[in-house]
Enzyme design. Structure first.
Site, PDB file in Angstrom:
ATOM      1  N   ARG A   1       0.832  -1.207   0.000  1.00 18.97           N
ATOM      2  CA  ARG A   1       0.000   0.000   0.000  1.00 18.97           C
ATOM      3  C   ARG A   1       0.871   1.265   0.000  1.00 18.97           C
ATOM      4  O   ARG A   1       1.883   1.343   0.678  1.00 18.97           O
ATOM      5  CB  ARG A   1      -0.880  -0.028   1.251  1.00 18.97           C
ATOM      6  N   ASP A   2       0.438   2.259  -0.763  1.00 23.29           N
ATOM      7  CA  ASP A   2       1.097   3.567  -0.836  1.00 23.29           C
ATOM      8  C   ASP A   2       2.562   3.438  -1.252  1.00 23.29           C
ATOM      9  O   ASP A   2       3.377   4.303  -0.947  1.00 23.29           O
ATOM     10  CB  ASP A   2       0.992   4.295   0.508  1.00 23.29           C
ATOM     11  N   CYS A   3       2.891   2.354  -1.939  1.00 23.01           N
ATOM     12  CA  CYS A   3       4.268   2.115  -2.408  1.00 23.01           C
ATOM     13  C   CYS A   3       5.286   2.236  -1.280  1.00 23.01           C
ATOM     14  O   CYS A   3       6.414   2.690  -1.475  1.00 23.01           O
ATOM     15  CB  CYS A   3       4.626   3.088  -3.534  1.00 23.01           C
TER      16      CYS A   3
ATOM     17  N   GLY B   1       5.089   4.292   1.223  1.00 23.99           N
ATOM     18  CA  GLY B   1       5.209   5.678   1.667  1.00 23.99           C
ATOM     19  C   GLY B   1       4.646   5.895   3.055  1.00 23.99           C
ATOM     20  O   GLY B   1       4.600   4.981   3.891  1.00 23.99           O
TER      21      GLY B   1
ATOM     22  N   SER C   1       1.764   6.106   4.204  1.00 28.35           N
ATOM     23  CA  SER C   1       0.652   5.223   4.585  1.00 28.35           C
ATOM     24  C   SER C   1       0.934   3.779   4.218  1.00 28.35           C
ATOM     25  O   SER C   1       0.032   2.992   3.967  1.00 28.35           O
ATOM     26  CB  SER C   1      -0.644   5.692   3.913  1.00 28.35           C
TER      27      SER C   1
END
EC number: 3.2.1.-
Length: 450
Positions: A118-120, A122, A124
């Site tokens: 999720r979110d690469c 990042g 999040s």
């Protein structure tokens, strides 16, 4: 367990359910924060246990509390499901939200956000450990969906470019699976695959990626989640995307923080807690715009993007600034409440100065438990009211512990409650729920004149 079974369980075991929900971080609270809307609009549910609501309850003397309560904590917004194995299990978390909304006669805004990587990675970052685990997680959520809901599926995932072709194919397969499974859970539930925002992807790229992600299995797509693009810009972009994926697919727009639009001039970090922003349009499912199903608060105002604090952390200063920057005119014209039923051609003329003896206030018990209960307050108006203040004196040892959708004060056993702007109008001949509360002492049901 379907809705009638759910409601029977709530009535039969209210105290147990409340205790369990509190321990899981979710309050199972019948009728809490339900938005009164017209027959043309679907009521949206306000989760009474958001971080903003908890902060307000814990800091009643803070100078920022009233603004945050009135404009954020008491406004319908998204409940995010982000963990594969939360305390109590994902099924219990979803069930608590579905039950609370069903008891209120309202639709929850549910955000499904747990795709692998999720979110690469990042701010999040996280997500399920594999796509097999993710799809099993989706199955558990779908099994609890019962009744109307607005389900936002995986914010930003199709817009990110960190995935290789194999990962993208896996993501698309999981999105298509989730959309199909959640959409089949209940015909009243609406599912929207997130498409990023109008400053991230061109309409043609967004349309192509939505098609690859199984938009045919969803009701449509969401946009502007956790972003700040104006509603007008988002609407134009959404209609261009609809021209690609098919006009039968509709859109919902996150208006939670776009009241002042994005930073101008643009900044590479204008997505991440930019200063000077404001809350946007009040959530409604009656937009009056073809192809736009709803303006929703998907992101919760005051919860950081990852720059002002950890992603999802509630920051009171951030919430206050967003609410205060909206100005004194917020929320403006909100979709009317329950339809007026009167043959009096002059009944649309509002009174001034609030109720004055031509109406009755009803205090009713919604549910009760040991040493506590939840109540709701309604008004039946003989002639139209625009702005109300209601007051009553408790018959015994009752005391209000918390309330929503009102400005409430107490003096001894006397309670005085005022409207919060958007719920000020009561039509002639109408009985309308004004607000709700939780009280200690014995439950009470009685009427008082205005």
């Amino acid at each position: 367990m379907k809705r009638r079974q759910r409601l029977a369980a709530i009535v039969a075991a209210t105290a147990t359910a409340v205790a369990a929900a509190l321990s899981a971080g979710l309050l199972l609270s019948p009728n809490a924060g339900a938005q009164d809307v017209s027959a043309q609009a679907q009521a949206l549910w306000t989760n009474p246990n958001t971080a903003a609501a908890r902060w307000v309850a814990q800091n009643p003397g803070d100078s920022r509390a009233n603004m945050i309560r009135d404009r954020i904590a008491e406004t319908p917004a998204g409940t995010w499901f982000t963990q594969t194995n939360p305390t109590g299990g994902i099924a219990a978390q979803v069930s608590a939200v579905v039950d609370g909304a069903a008891a209120a006669g309202a639709a929850p805004i549910m955000v499904v956000y747990n795709i692998p990587n999720r979110d690469c990675g990042g701010a999040s970052g996280g997500g399920a450990s594999s796509h097999e685990v993710y799809r099993g997680w989706i199955d558990q959520i779908a099994a609890q969906i019962d009744g109307p809901a607005y389900i936002i599926l995986e914010p930003d995932v199709i817009a990110h470019d960190c995935y290789n072709s194999t990962e993208r194919a896996q993501i698309n397969a999981s999105l298509s699976y989730a959309a199909q499974k959640l959409n089949a859970a209940d015909p009243a539930a609406k599912v929207y695959i997130d498409a990023g925002n109008s400053a991230w992807l061109t309409p043609s790229v967004a349309g192509s990626r939505l098609q690859a992600a199984g938009i045919q299995n969803a009701d449509g797509f969401s946009l502007n989640v956790s972003n700040y693009r104006t509603t007008e810009e988002a609407t134009s972009w959404a209609n261009q995307v609809r021209g690609i994926v098919g006009s039968g697919k509709t859109a919902v727009i996150d208006t939670s923080r776009n009241g002042n639009g994005p930073l101008n001039p643009p900044n590479p970090n204008d997505w991440c807690d930019p200063p000077g922003r404001a809350i946007g349009k009040f959530p409604t499912t009656a937009t009056g715009v073809a192809g736009i199903d709803a303006y929703l608060w998907v992101k919760l105002p005051g919860e950081a993007d990852g720059c002002a604090g950890a992603a999802g952390q509630f920051i009171p200063d951030l919430a206050y600034q967003l609410a205060n920057n909206a100005g004194s005119g917020w929320p403006g014209d909100v979709e009317p409440t329950d339809p007026v039923t009167s043959d009096d051609p002059t009944s649309d003329d509002p009174t001034t100065g609030g109720p004055s003896g031509d109406c009755t206030v009803h205090i009713d018990t919604v549910s009760s438990w040991n040493n506590g209960w939840q109540g709701k307050v309604s008004m039946t108006a003989d002639s139209a009211v625009n702005g109300w203040t209601v007051s009553w004196t408790w018959p015994g040892s009752q005391s209000v512990q918390s309330s929503w959708n009102t400005q409430l004060t107490t003096s001894g056993s006397t309670v005085t409650a005022r409207d919060v702007g958007w719920n000020a109008a009561v039509g002639a001949g109408q009985t309308k729920e004004l607000f709700g509360f939780v009280a200690s002492g014995p439950a009470a049901d009685f009427d008082v004149p205005c």
